[in-house]
Design an enzyme around this catalytic site. Sequence first.
Site, PDB file in Angstrom:
ATOM      1  N   HIS A 307      19.043 -28.640 -42.004  1.00  0.00           N
ATOM      2  CA  HIS A 307      19.707 -29.033 -43.520  1.00  0.00           C
ATOM      3  C   HIS A 307      18.734 -28.839 -44.620  1.00  0.00           C
ATOM      4  CE1 HIS A 307      22.124 -30.513 -46.504  1.00  0.00           C
ATOM      5  NE2 HIS A 307      23.401 -30.565 -45.850  1.00  0.00           N
ATOM      6  N   ASP A 364      28.420 -30.200 -39.576  1.00  0.00           N
ATOM      7  CA  ASP A 364      29.166 -29.134 -39.093  1.00  0.00           C
ATOM      8  C   ASP A 364      29.310 -29.072 -37.294  1.00  0.00           C
ATOM      9  OD1 ASP A 364      30.430 -28.277 -41.214  1.00  0.00           O
ATOM     10  OD2 ASP A 364      28.752 -27.180 -41.457  1.00  0.00           O
TER      11      ASP A 364
HETATM   12  N1  CMC Z   1      18.145 -22.785 -35.564  1.00  0.00           N
HETATM   13  C1  CMC Z   1      16.717 -22.467 -35.353  1.00  0.00           C
HETATM   14  N2  CMC Z   1      15.842 -22.488 -36.329  1.00  0.00           N
HETATM   15  C2  CMC Z   1      16.211 -22.915 -37.687  1.00  0.00           C
HETATM   16  C3  CMC Z   1      17.448 -23.505 -38.017  1.00  0.00           C
HETATM   17  C4  CMC Z   1      18.307 -23.289 -36.925  1.00  0.00           C
HETATM   18  N3  CMC Z   1      19.552 -23.818 -37.232  1.00  0.00           N
HETATM   19  N4  CMC Z   1      17.629 -24.052 -39.119  1.00  0.00           N
HETATM   20  C5  CMC Z   1      16.275 -23.683 -39.810  1.00  0.00           C
HETATM   21  N5  CMC Z   1      15.380 -23.095 -38.721  1.00  0.00           N
HETATM   22  C6  CMC Z   1      13.963 -22.806 -38.770  1.00  0.00           C
HETATM   23  C7  CMC Z   1      13.880 -21.669 -39.900  1.00  0.00           C
HETATM   24  O1  CMC Z   1      13.745 -20.543 -39.124  1.00  0.00           O
HETATM   25  C8  CMC Z   1      12.496 -22.002 -40.570  1.00  0.00           C
HETATM   26  O2  CMC Z   1      11.363 -21.886 -39.689  1.00  0.00           O
HETATM   27  P1  CMC Z   1       9.969 -21.375 -39.893  1.00  0.00           P
HETATM   28  O3  CMC Z   1       9.359 -22.446 -40.713  1.00  0.00           O
HETATM   29  O4  CMC Z   1       9.062 -21.339 -38.624  1.00  0.00           O
HETATM   30  O5  CMC Z   1      10.109 -20.179 -40.654  1.00  0.00           O
HETATM   31  C9  CMC Z   1      12.568 -23.556 -40.579  1.00  0.00           C
HETATM   32  O6  CMC Z   1      13.487 -24.100 -39.621  1.00  0.00           O
HETATM   33  C10 CMC Z   1      13.122 -24.097 -42.010  1.00  0.00           C
HETATM   34  O7  CMC Z   1      14.257 -23.105 -42.114  1.00  0.00           O
HETATM   35  P2  CMC Z   1      14.896 -22.698 -43.598  1.00  0.00           P
HETATM   36  O8  CMC Z   1      15.571 -21.533 -43.162  1.00  0.00           O
HETATM   37  O9  CMC Z   1      13.800 -22.491 -44.606  1.00  0.00           O
HETATM   38  O10 CMC Z   1      15.523 -23.933 -44.224  1.00  0.00           O
HETATM   39  P3  CMC Z   1      16.753 -24.094 -45.367  1.00  0.00           P
HETATM   40  O11 CMC Z   1      16.569 -25.181 -46.048  1.00  0.00           O
HETATM   41  O12 CMC Z   1      16.439 -22.629 -46.144  1.00  0.00           O
HETATM   42  O13 CMC Z   1      18.121 -23.769 -44.350  1.00  0.00           O
HETATM   43  C11 CMC Z   1      19.984 -24.138 -43.205  1.00  0.00           C
HETATM   44  C12 CMC Z   1      18.979 -24.757 -44.421  1.00  0.00           C
HETATM   45  C13 CMC Z   1      21.154 -25.222 -43.186  1.00  0.00           C
HETATM   46  C14 CMC Z   1      20.529 -22.961 -44.028  1.00  0.00           C
HETATM   47  C15 CMC Z   1      19.393 -23.895 -41.847  1.00  0.00           C
HETATM   48  O14 CMC Z   1      19.002 -24.888 -41.284  1.00  0.00           O
HETATM   49  C16 CMC Z   1      20.485 -23.008 -41.069  1.00  0.00           C
HETATM   50  O15 CMC Z   1      20.560 -21.978 -41.211  1.00  0.00           O
HETATM   51  N6  CMC Z   1      21.318 -23.834 -40.233  1.00  0.00           N
HETATM   52  C17 CMC Z   1      22.426 -23.268 -39.453  1.00  0.00           C
HETATM   53  C18 CMC Z   1      23.515 -23.125 -40.112  1.00  0.00           C
HETATM   54  C19 CMC Z   1      24.316 -24.266 -40.341  1.00  0.00           C
HETATM   55  O16 CMC Z   1      24.528 -25.313 -39.547  1.00  0.00           O
HETATM   56  N7  CMC Z   1      24.816 -24.669 -41.763  1.00  0.00           N
HETATM   57  C20 CMC Z   1      25.409 -25.900 -42.175  1.00  0.00           C
HETATM   58  C21 CMC Z   1      24.659 -26.519 -43.101  1.00  0.00           C
HETATM   59  S1  CMC Z   1      25.317 -28.260 -43.164  1.00  0.00           S
HETATM   60  C22 CMC Z   1      27.036 -28.015 -44.021  1.00  0.00           C
HETATM   61  C23 CMC Z   1      26.744 -27.683 -45.327  1.00  0.00           C
HETATM   62  O17 CMC Z   1      26.647 -28.546 -46.142  1.00  0.00           O
HETATM   63  O18 CMC Z   1      26.775 -26.430 -45.773  1.00  0.00           O
END
Ligand code: CMC
Length: 428
Positions: A307, A364
Amino acid sequence: MSEIAKLSFDGNEYELPVTEGTENEKAIDIAKLRGQSGLITLDPGFKNTGSTQSAITFLDGELGILRYRGYNIEDLAEKSNFLEVSYLLIYGELPTQEQYDTFAKEITYHTLVHEDIKKILDGFPSVAHPMGVLSSLICSLTAFYPTSLDPNRTDDEIMLSIVRLMAKLPTFAAWAYKNKMGHPVNYPDNNLDYCSNFLKMMFALPAEKYEVDPVIAKALDKLLILHADHEQNCSTSTVRIVGSSQASIYASISAGINALWGPLHGGANQSVIEMLEAIKEDGGDTKRYLDKAKDKNDPFRLMGFGHRVYKNFDPRAKIIKKAADEVLAKLGVNDPVLEIAKELEEAALNDQYFVDRKLYPNVDFYSGIIYRALGIPTDMFTVMFALGRLPGWIAQWKEMRENNEPIGRPRQVYTGANERGYKEMGNR
Ligand code: CMC
């Protein structure tokens, strides 16, 4: 005297005011920075940028706190109901009995939609994703209520649009499902409460008697409360930014539905179940999928994990996990993907990659399992999220308007070609 932050650059020092919120969160106000220095700030994905000052929802990602208008989500999920929470978000205070009754009555009164909207629905093929249908039908309200396009309409007219949105979204959501099934639509039953009416419109068939199961209606009501607002997320920011151009509230909410649709946002609930199903079909090897999620050359992500704001746990996920166990037990459902979900969660929480990055199950991860137990089909999961998020979007749109916020228009750092002369086709 208010605090000041200082920025030194190129031999000059700039003073920037610091703003403090009611929960002591501090922010450097950079609104005048460009005028003073020619500098802008760069923050792709707005990871550290406050776009507004808002009095609606407070969340603390480190402590796992979520409050609507000061009330803890745990209390609201346990003791309130979705319409009361909607009133709270939109008006800022919990309603008296009289205020609640009037609000509920007005919403019930407006559940019916113009018959011509069925013609728009009929134009969609049955393979249409219900989120696309929903956003289109909501946007079509601009055509049926054209005065909503007037940026100077009165507060009473705005409140009528808000009531119409709350009343008609469940009708459209159920109709989007009926369109997919190729079944005739059901009309609202105004003798029922908000969730029961929606469930009846979704599931009643002309040839069968349908009784709403109160366990299902109650569980749905709780899920909607948990989704009702989440401050400046992707879809809410979209609603505010579209609204800031003085587009109609229907167009703004329609845009929010589209933003919610993506798998990184609300669409994750559908992706989680699809992922769990795929793992089950593949023999249930959770470790292999964990490895895939950690592999930077593999686009696979563990859906329902991570998140932008919560870095210890998502309080909504805690409530939902407990509710999933209760609902499945009450309904006597034994869903094999629940076991896979628990195994995956356990493995991820003990895995260094996920620990280092503070990746925890989000709202989710378990919501899809409950929706499935309630009989909601997978591609309707994100529609359920939209149903829940609607009062939050409305409250945020209303606040943006009442604060008279300027049009949303970020800056950029240009990285393209410098000026060059046009060459005729033959000389390139
Ligand atoms: N699986 C594997 N690795 C992950 C995941 C995941 N679900 N989420 C983040 N990471 C890793 C990412 O690769 C990065 O690694 P590194 O630092 O080595 O490059 C690190 O964790 C930070 O991730 P980020 O993408 O920079 O984080 P963000 O804040 O931009 O993204 C997120 C947040 C929710 C989009 C992401 O965690 C994600 O894609 N999760 C899966 C999709 C999901 O479940 N979304 C629902 C969110 S809750 C409902 C809502 O309110 O929308």
